[in-house]
Scaffold this motif. Structure first.
Motif, PDB file in Angstrom:
ATOM      1  N   THR A  77      34.029  85.535 -11.085  1.00  0.00           N
ATOM      2  CA  THR A  77      33.352  86.689 -10.502  1.00  0.00           C
ATOM      3  C   THR A  77      34.336  87.707  -9.943  1.00  0.00           C
ATOM      4  N   LEU A  78      35.266  87.252  -9.108  1.00  0.00           N
ATOM      5  CA  LEU A  78      36.195  88.207  -8.489  1.00  0.00           C
ATOM      6  C   LEU A  78      37.154  88.800  -9.512  1.00  0.00           C
ATOM      7  N   HIS A 137      39.099  85.026   3.432  1.00  0.00           N
ATOM      8  CA  HIS A 137      39.664  84.305   2.281  1.00  0.00           C
ATOM      9  C   HIS A 137      39.293  84.991   0.968  1.00  0.00           C
ATOM     10  N   LYS A 138      38.035  85.338   0.815  1.00  0.00           N
ATOM     11  CA  LYS A 138      37.590  85.925  -0.450  1.00  0.00           C
ATOM     12  C   LYS A 138      38.249  87.280  -0.705  1.00  0.00           C
ATOM     13  N   GLU A 155      44.421  89.428  -4.899  1.00  0.00           N
ATOM     14  CA  GLU A 155      45.243  88.787  -5.923  1.00  0.00           C
ATOM     15  C   GLU A 155      44.729  89.124  -7.323  1.00  0.00           C
ATOM     16  N   ARG A 156      43.404  89.096  -7.496  1.00  0.00           N
ATOM     17  CA  ARG A 156      42.830  89.398  -8.808  1.00  0.00           C
ATOM     18  C   ARG A 156      43.103  90.858  -9.180  1.00  0.00           C
ATOM     19  N   ARG A 160      45.011  96.773 -10.628  1.00  0.00           N
ATOM     20  CA  ARG A 160      43.988  97.619 -10.004  1.00  0.00           C
ATOM     21  C   ARG A 160      44.252  97.744  -8.506  1.00  0.00           C
ATOM     22  N   PRO A 161      44.221  98.942  -7.933  1.00  0.00           N
ATOM     23  CA  PRO A 161      44.367  99.080  -6.480  1.00  0.00           C
ATOM     24  C   PRO A 161      43.205  98.397  -5.753  1.00  0.00           C
TER      25      PRO A 161
END
Length: 297
Positions: free
Chosen positions: A191-192, A213-214, A220-221, A227-228
């Protein structure tokens, strides 16, 4: 900090005949009170945790179109759409229609979905979760192509699950460069990653610790795809009850979310059908929330 109102239930005094007038009153009052956005779920049965399956549930895009006609400023979206409910091109056309008719106030809220009960009950195919994620990525690719230029890319698309001969979109969206694409969910591997690659906003459940955390994983993703991180609006769905909480308590909850980077809090307001509760939020909560500056993370 932005604040939105989610309407997850249509079980109101007066029965089915009162749903339309009540939803109109909620939409008009929330818009006038200063809510930045209005949302409904994309379900066909009421979901667990809110009510019984037999309780009233409206189809999402139709409800949003109705709400658009009873509002002037607030953006409108699904929190969030189930990808397998509609064909990929229809997602783009539905969001475009809402955007054009509302004067550029549409979000495209979408996710991989979960509610097998309603799919099986109404005869919607319910592919495996892995397949739904594949469908979601192809849908996002098609939507981006249809929102290009004056009338879409006009090109063909050949994917594993969708084949389209001409990605034409007329009329084209009013929002520029396009309505915000919001992906719901916090799955760290799929998802992320899709949020980082395709979305303009995310909606992640949980409190401050989980969100911290998310958001770190999302950063990181984003780095992985170049991507900024700050391009993605960070939203969170929560609950408030002005009959049980003081305005200061509600503002404190929202402030704690802003401290971990939430930029747009979307609230399920208890007893919103009594629009005096919405008016109370407008007078005593929204000005303070709008004054909160979400922490840069």
């Amino acid at each position: 900090m932005k604040i939105g109102l989610q309407v997850p239930s249509f079980t109101w005094p007066g029965g089915d005949a009162a749903i339309g007038p009540t939803l109109a009153s909620i939409s008009e009052t929330a818009d006038a009170a200063g809510f930045d956005s209005l949302w409904v779920m994309d379900h066909f049965y009421q979901i667990r945790g809110v009510g019984r399956p037999e309780e009233p549930m409206l189809e999402g895009w139709s409800a949003l179109a109705f709400m658009a006609a009873h509002s002037k400023q607030a953006t409108l979206g699904l929190m969030v759409g189930g990808v397998h409910y509609r064909q990929a091109g229809l997602w783009a056309k539905a969001a475009t229609t809402l955007d054009v008719l509302s004067g550029g106030r549409s979000y495209l809220g979408i996710g991989a979905a979960w509610n097998e009960e309603e799919s099986h009950g109404l005869g919607f195919p319910m592919p495996s979760l892995g397949v739904r994620f594949e469908m979601l990525e192809e849908t996002l690719q098609i939507v981006h192509a249809m929102w290009q230029g004056e009338r879409g890319s006009g090109e063909a698309f050949t994917g594993k699950h969708y084949q389209a001969e001409r990605l034409l979109n007329s009329p084209q969206v009013l929002a520029r460069p396009h309505p915000k694409i919001l992906i719901g969910g916090g799955g760290e591997q799929k998802t992320l990653r899709l949020v980082a690659k395709y979305a303009d906003a995310c909606n992640i459940f949980g409190g401050p610790d989980q969100l911290t955390h998310k958001f770190s994983v999302l950063r990181e993703r984003c780095a992985e795809v170049g991507r900024p991180f700050d391009e993605i609006e960070r939203t969170n769905l929560t609950r408030a009850d002005v009959t049980q909480q003081t305005p200061a308590q509600i503002v404190a909850v929202f402030g704690a979310l802003a401290e971990v980077g939430v930029q747009h809090v979307i609230v399920h307001l208890a007893n919103a059908e009594d629009v005096r509760n919405i008016e109370t939020m407008g007078r005593e909560v929204l000005p303070q929330v709008h004054a909160i500056k979400p922490k840069a993370i």
